[in-house]
Design a protein around this motif. Structure first.
Motif, PDB file in Angstrom:
ATOM      1  N   GLN A 241       0.831  -1.221   0.000  1.00 36.57           N
ATOM      2  CA  GLN A 241       0.000   0.000   0.000  1.00 36.57           C
ATOM      3  C   GLN A 241       0.857   1.260   0.000  1.00 36.57           C
ATOM      4  OE1 GLN A 241      -3.110   0.064  -0.700  1.00 36.57           O
ATOM      5  NE2 GLN A 241      -3.290  -2.161  -0.652  1.00 36.57           N
ATOM      6  N   ASP A 273      -1.369  -3.549  -6.032  1.00 38.02           N
ATOM      7  CA  ASP A 273      -2.700  -3.960  -5.578  1.00 38.02           C
ATOM      8  C   ASP A 273      -3.740  -3.564  -6.624  1.00 38.02           C
ATOM      9  OD1 ASP A 273      -5.185  -4.320  -4.310  1.00 38.02           O
ATOM     10  OD2 ASP A 273      -4.313  -3.945  -2.335  1.00 38.02           O
ATOM     11  N   ASN A 276      -6.075  -0.610  -6.246  1.00 39.40           N
ATOM     12  CA  ASN A 276      -5.591   0.765  -6.394  1.00 39.40           C
ATOM     13  C   ASN A 276      -5.616   1.247  -7.837  1.00 39.40           C
ATOM     14  OD1 ASN A 276      -5.101   1.066  -3.654  1.00 39.40           O
ATOM     15  ND2 ASN A 276      -3.051   0.188  -3.811  1.00 39.40           N
TER      16      ASN A 276
END
Length: 371
Positions: A241, A273, A276
């Motif tokens: 992240q 990810d 995202n």
């Protein structure tokens, strides 16, 4: 008692030999993950939209690749077989001995025991056309344009991870002599790390420097607009992240800079990810590679059909038959409707196999599969 079909992923190519020992009696197919992502990134950085094509080929939602026996086409050339289907595209031939040839010579004959490699919605949609003759508009086909000579290019890589070294080496296979690649990353000792890599490059000069790739002042000092291609890599030294957050900040700066530049550079970015990606679409970059997602898709496809491994290896190899996106006006006259049979025929005259097209007007629309 039968051999297992085992698909796995490895990070280090040196471990492939160990895998062969472990699975001596089985069909073990190892995907070198860093290598796969690096090759897709390198190819996509030079051809906007290529990552969308790879995703389309690998996921189960769109068209997929199948193998099909077609006795009615035995004795015909591959070039003639290209127009034998209405809603499927041929990509190559699987010979009776198991060898797969993508985009073979147009006069290559389809022989007894061969299978065709076809791109289709499903295995039961690969049906021969009922048309007596394909409706090709010969008048719309443009004559071969001489390929323009490659010019030296400048590529900027922001960020660094395991795939970086392979990306630089892959780019070296595509660019003209005199090209440059600059790596800027928030990695201590990056310049020393890449010292040995420069000696392996034939066509590019490599520059490396440490720096915060989210820093607007640094990006301004780099004169990003002077580069042809920009690749943003996800850092693997931090949590996914946080890595994606850094990437997003860098992309926002780059978008702002691109809007002020009259000769826009292409931007390809890696995300870790999949969740995202939607957030990243605000930055309107040319392509996103969601690395783990792409690896997962490929593993799923190969688990269904072991022979697809050889196809993916071929299209990702600089020496293999590659997928390329080319301007349609090089093939047919524009300004009036033209059917895909005509595009296939135009490509055939150049020894190429046309398997699809991209609508540039929809390139930024996720709901339209980016065109």
């Amino acid at each position: 008692p039968e051999p297992y079909h085992i698909i796995t992923q490895i990070r280090n190519a040196r471990n492939a030999a160990v895998l062969k020992l472990v699975g001596e009696k089985d069909n073990v197919q190892a995907i070198l993950t860093g290598d796969l992502i690096a090759r897709v990134m390198a190819q996509t950085s030079r051809q906007s939209g290529l990552s969308v094509v790879y995703t389309e080929l690998m996921n189960f939602d769109g068209d997929e690749m199948y193998f099909k026996h077609e006795p009615a086409l035995c004795g015909k050339s591959f070039g003639d077989a290209l127009l034998a289907y209405e809603d499927s595209c041929l990509m190559g031939i699987r010979k009776a001995d198991g060898k797969i040839v993508l985009n073979p010579p147009m006069d290559a004959l389809i022989e007894t025991g061969d299978q065709l490699v076809a791109l289709s919605a499903d295995d039961d949609t690969i049906r021969l056309s009922s048309l007596a003759q394909a409706p090709v508009n010969l008048a719309a086909i443009r004559s071969n344009k001489r390929a323009s000579e490659l010019q030296p290019e400048k590529c900027l890589i922001l960020g660094w991870n395991r795939s970086g070294t392979t990306i630089v080496q892959e780019l070296d296979n595509y660019v003209a002599k005199g090209s440059q690649v600059r790596v800027v990353a928030d990695v201590e000792g990056i310049k020393d790390q890449l010292g040995a890599l420069e000696e392996k490059l034939r066509n590019q000069t490599l520059f490396a420097q440490e720096g915060q790739t989210t820093d607007r002042d640094l990006l301004n000092a780099l004169h990003v607009a002077d580069y042809d291609h920009v690749i943003v890599l996800a850092y693997n030294s931090v949590e996914p992240q946080e890595a994606d957050a850094r990437t997003l900040v860098t992309l926002l700066h780059l978008r702002d800079m691109a809007q002020k530049d009259e000769t826009p550079f292409s931007i390809v970015s890696e995300m870790l990810d999949l969740r995202n990606r939607e957030l990243a679409e605000v930055t309107k970059v040319d392509d996103f590679i969601v690395s783990d997602h792409l690896v997962s898709l490929m593993m799923s496809q190969i688990s269904e059909n072991a022979e697809l491994f050889a196809i993916f290896a071929e299209i990702l190899d600089p020496q293999g038959a590659e997928i390329q996106l080319k301007p349609v006006e090089d093939y047919v006259t524009t300004g009036e409707p033209v059917n895909f049979y005509t595009v296939v025929k135009a490509a055939r005259r150049r020894g190429e196999t046309a398997i699809g097209y991209r609508l540039t007007a929809q390139a930024s629309q996720a709901a339209k599969s980016y065109g």
